[in-house]
Design a protein around this motif. Structure first.
Motif, PDB file in Angstrom:
ATOM      1  N   ALA A   1       0.834  -1.208   0.000  1.00 27.66           N
ATOM      2  CA  ALA A   1       0.000   0.000   0.000  1.00 27.66           C
ATOM      3  C   ALA A   1       0.868   1.257   0.000  1.00 27.66           C
ATOM      4  O   ALA A   1       0.625   2.205  -0.755  1.00 27.66           O
ATOM      5  N   ARG A   2       1.911   1.267   0.847  1.00 25.47           N
ATOM      6  CA  ARG A   2       2.807   2.421   0.885  1.00 25.47           C
ATOM      7  C   ARG A   2       3.546   2.588  -0.440  1.00 25.47           C
ATOM      8  O   ARG A   2       3.708   3.707  -0.938  1.00 25.47           O
ATOM      9  N   ALA A   3       3.979   1.468  -1.015  1.00 24.76           N
ATOM     10  CA  ALA A   3       4.779   1.528  -2.240  1.00 24.76           C
ATOM     11  C   ALA A   3       3.995   2.106  -3.414  1.00 24.76           C
ATOM     12  O   ALA A   3       4.563   2.795  -4.276  1.00 24.76           O
ATOM     13  N   ILE A   4       2.693   1.836  -3.474  1.00 23.61           N
ATOM     14  CA  ILE A   4       1.904   2.310  -4.617  1.00 23.61           C
ATOM     15  C   ILE A   4       1.169   3.616  -4.322  1.00 23.61           C
ATOM     16  O   ILE A   4       0.447   4.137  -5.168  1.00 23.61           O
ATOM     17  N   GLY A   5       1.331   4.134  -3.093  1.00 29.33           N
ATOM     18  CA  GLY A   5       0.691   5.389  -2.754  1.00 29.33           C
ATOM     19  C   GLY A   5      -0.752   5.266  -2.326  1.00 29.33           C
ATOM     20  O   GLY A   5      -1.512   6.228  -2.380  1.00 29.33           O
ATOM     21  N   PHE A   6      -1.155   4.072  -1.893  1.00 30.12           N
ATOM     22  CA  PHE A   6      -2.512   3.864  -1.391  1.00 30.12           C
ATOM     23  C   PHE A   6      -2.472   4.022   0.123  1.00 30.12           C
ATOM     24  O   PHE A   6      -1.767   3.300   0.820  1.00 30.12           O
ATOM     25  N   ASP A   7      -3.207   4.983   0.632  1.00 31.41           N
ATOM     26  CA  ASP A   7      -3.201   5.300   2.059  1.00 31.41           C
ATOM     27  C   ASP A   7      -4.503   4.829   2.688  1.00 31.41           C
ATOM     28  O   ASP A   7      -5.478   5.573   2.748  1.00 31.41           O
ATOM     29  N   PRO A   8      -4.561   3.569   3.162  1.00 33.03           N
ATOM     30  CA  PRO A   8      -5.818   3.054   3.694  1.00 33.03           C
ATOM     31  C   PRO A   8      -6.188   3.739   5.005  1.00 33.03           C
ATOM     32  O   PRO A   8      -5.391   3.749   5.951  1.00 33.03           O
ATOM     33  N   PRO A   9      -7.352   4.351   5.075  1.00 34.65           N
ATOM     34  CA  PRO A   9      -7.791   4.977   6.321  1.00 34.65           C
ATOM     35  C   PRO A   9      -7.996   3.930   7.418  1.00 34.65           C
ATOM     36  O   PRO A   9      -7.986   2.722   7.173  1.00 34.65           O
ATOM     37  N   VAL A  10      -8.209   4.409   8.601  1.00 35.18           N
ATOM     38  CA  VAL A  10      -8.352   3.504   9.743  1.00 35.18           C
ATOM     39  C   VAL A  10      -9.540   2.573   9.569  1.00 35.18           C
ATOM     40  O   VAL A  10      -9.542   1.458  10.083  1.00 35.18           O
ATOM     41  N   ASP A  11     -10.550   2.996   8.805  1.00 32.19           N
ATOM     42  CA  ASP A  11     -11.750   2.174   8.628  1.00 32.19           C
ATOM     43  C   ASP A  11     -11.423   0.810   8.003  1.00 32.19           C
ATOM     44  O   ASP A  11     -11.882  -0.234   8.471  1.00 32.19           O
ATOM     45  N   ILE A  12     -10.615   0.841   6.934  1.00 36.99           N
ATOM     46  CA  ILE A  12     -10.305  -0.423   6.276  1.00 36.99           C
ATOM     47  C   ILE A  12      -9.358  -1.261   7.132  1.00 36.99           C
ATOM     48  O   ILE A  12      -9.423  -2.487   7.140  1.00 36.99           O
ATOM     49  N   LEU A  13      -8.491  -0.601   7.874  1.00 37.13           N
ATOM     50  CA  LEU A  13      -7.593  -1.340   8.763  1.00 37.13           C
ATOM     51  C   LEU A  13      -8.379  -2.028   9.874  1.00 37.13           C
ATOM     52  O   LEU A  13      -8.070  -3.148  10.281  1.00 37.13           O
ATOM     53  N   LEU A  14      -9.413  -1.347  10.366  1.00 37.06           N
ATOM     54  CA  LEU A  14     -10.269  -1.957  11.385  1.00 37.06           C
ATOM     55  C   LEU A  14     -11.043  -3.142  10.812  1.00 37.06           C
ATOM     56  O   LEU A  14     -11.334  -4.109  11.511  1.00 37.06           O
TER      57      LEU A  14
END
Length: 391
Positions: free
Chosen positions: A371-384
């Motif tokens: 995600a970091r490598a491609i510039g995708f910044d997942p908000p806390v919602d998806i991490l939860l």
């Protein structure tokens, strides 16, 4: 390129739960054969009515990593149910080596894995399929020494269905047994001796989820442009969602059959490299050439191109570097599902009487390094909402 998340936790959970409920409802809507409603078949071990052991055979289309992995899980499931004891199976065995190990080392008063009852269609050599069908048919007709066949993969399932499933047949490791013509429907195999695990709308759920998380306009799809290749890649399911959600599919033909494994891998990797400059996102499908090593290579290609990816097969490929997937149920659960089916058949059930429905857990797997490598910044919602997070 930065991808913005268009959903929050509640819609995400609703999508997952709704898809799961729909699949379960679909499975319950059509009544199974009458006997399945009136009799419960146990899974406890017992020998044949004549006191002899039940004898198992095996057939697959070629060397593919999922086949021995699934076979291992089935045998471990049978062991858990008490049908056999077996030393730890060595790692990195192909299906033939594994079958020979099981046949030589399984201890059971009820089961026998018949050493020479193993067949393979070359190594995905279409010309060998009629030869193998004839050999299996002749063996069953002449020796009457096989009580059940484990048919691993689409080719093996199709071939056993073509033979009319002369003995109980369990079809494993298939992307779409209905679409590939192995069985009649999710609820009914169409033949008394035939059983195949089905996962209703599995691939539609995956692609819908991916599109909600990453709102792509074009989706890359790599597959062999053949009836079997389109089935492995769930092309019809992806096309259905593309029409509903208004995105474009960009495909690349990667031949994988009737060639050696190295060329199949080269074809697949070349296709992913080609499409990485043409699409907004990539759906990584099941294909013979996409070996575990090739998955890592493809993940590197897509990271460099900053293309988000979704793995059809499950979280192992996310661990290897792809962006996300629906977390796959542990192989032990899948193996136990097949093992219980085999046990119920040996306790009097016809394969057609047993439910074929299997629904994957609605869980997300995500690789944060990718995600970091491609510039995708997942908000806390998806991490939860994620159940498996790889760093």
């Amino acid at each position: 390129m930065k991808f913005l998340l268009r959903i929050i936790l509640l819609p995400l959970v609703t999508l997952l739960a709704g898809s799961l409920a729909q699949a379960v409802t679909t499975g319950d809507a059509a009544a199974p054969p009458p006997a399945a409603q009136t009799r419960v078949f146990p899974t406890t071990p017992h020998a044949r009515p004549d006191g002899r052991k039940w004898r198992l055979g095996y057939y697959d289309g070629g060397n593919y990593s999922e086949y021995p992995r699934t076979l291992r899980a089935v045998v471990e499931g049978l062991q858990k149910l008490g049908w056999l004891t077996l030393p730890a199976i060595p790692a990195d065995l192909d299906s033939h080596q594994m079958w020979q190990f099981i046949a030589a080392n399984a201890k059971s008063s009820t089961l026998q894995f018949v050493d020479d009852a193993w067949w393979q269609a070359g190594n995905f050599d279409a010309a060998q399929r009629p030869v193998m069908r004839a050999a299996i048919e002749q063996r069953i007709k002449d020796k009457h020494d096989i009580d059940l066949i484990i048919a691993m993969g689409t080719w093996a399932g199709q071939d056993m269905a073509t033979l009319g499933a002369p003995v109980p047949t369990i079809v494993g490791s298939t992307s779409d047994p209905v679409g590939s013509g192995i069985i009649k429907s999710d609820q009914d195999s169409g033949m008394d001796n035939l059983f195949a695990r089905v996962q209703p709308d599995r691939y539609q759920r995956q692609v819908r989820l991916f599109h909600q998380i990453v709102p792509f306009k074009t989706l890359g799809l790599v597959y062999e442009d053949s009836p079997e290749g389109r089935t492995y890649a769930a092309v019809s399911a992806v096309e259905q969602v593309a029409k509903e959600d208004n995105f474009k599919i960009v495909s690349c033909n990667a031949p994988a059959t009737n060639i050696d494994a190295a060329q199949a891998t080269l074809n697949a990797v070349d296709c992913y490299r080609k499409l990485s400059t043409q699409v907004d996102a990539m759906y990584i499908t099941v294909q013979r050439g996409l070996t575990p090593d090739a998955v890592t290579q493809v993940a590197d290609i897509l990271r460099q191109a900053k293309v988000p990816s979704f793995a059809m097969l499950g979280s192992d490929q996310v661990r290897a570097g792809l962006l996300m997937s629906l977390a796959q149920a542990s192989y032990s659960y899948v193996g136990l599902f097949y093992a219980e089916t085999i046990a119920r058949i040996f306790n009097g059930a016809k394969p057609r009487q047993l439910s074929q429905i299997w629904v994957d857990p609605a869980k997300i797997a995500i690789n944060l390094a990718t995600a970091r490598a491609i510039g995708f910044d997942p908000p806390v919602d998806i991490l939860l909402a994620a159940d498996e997070v790889y760093q």
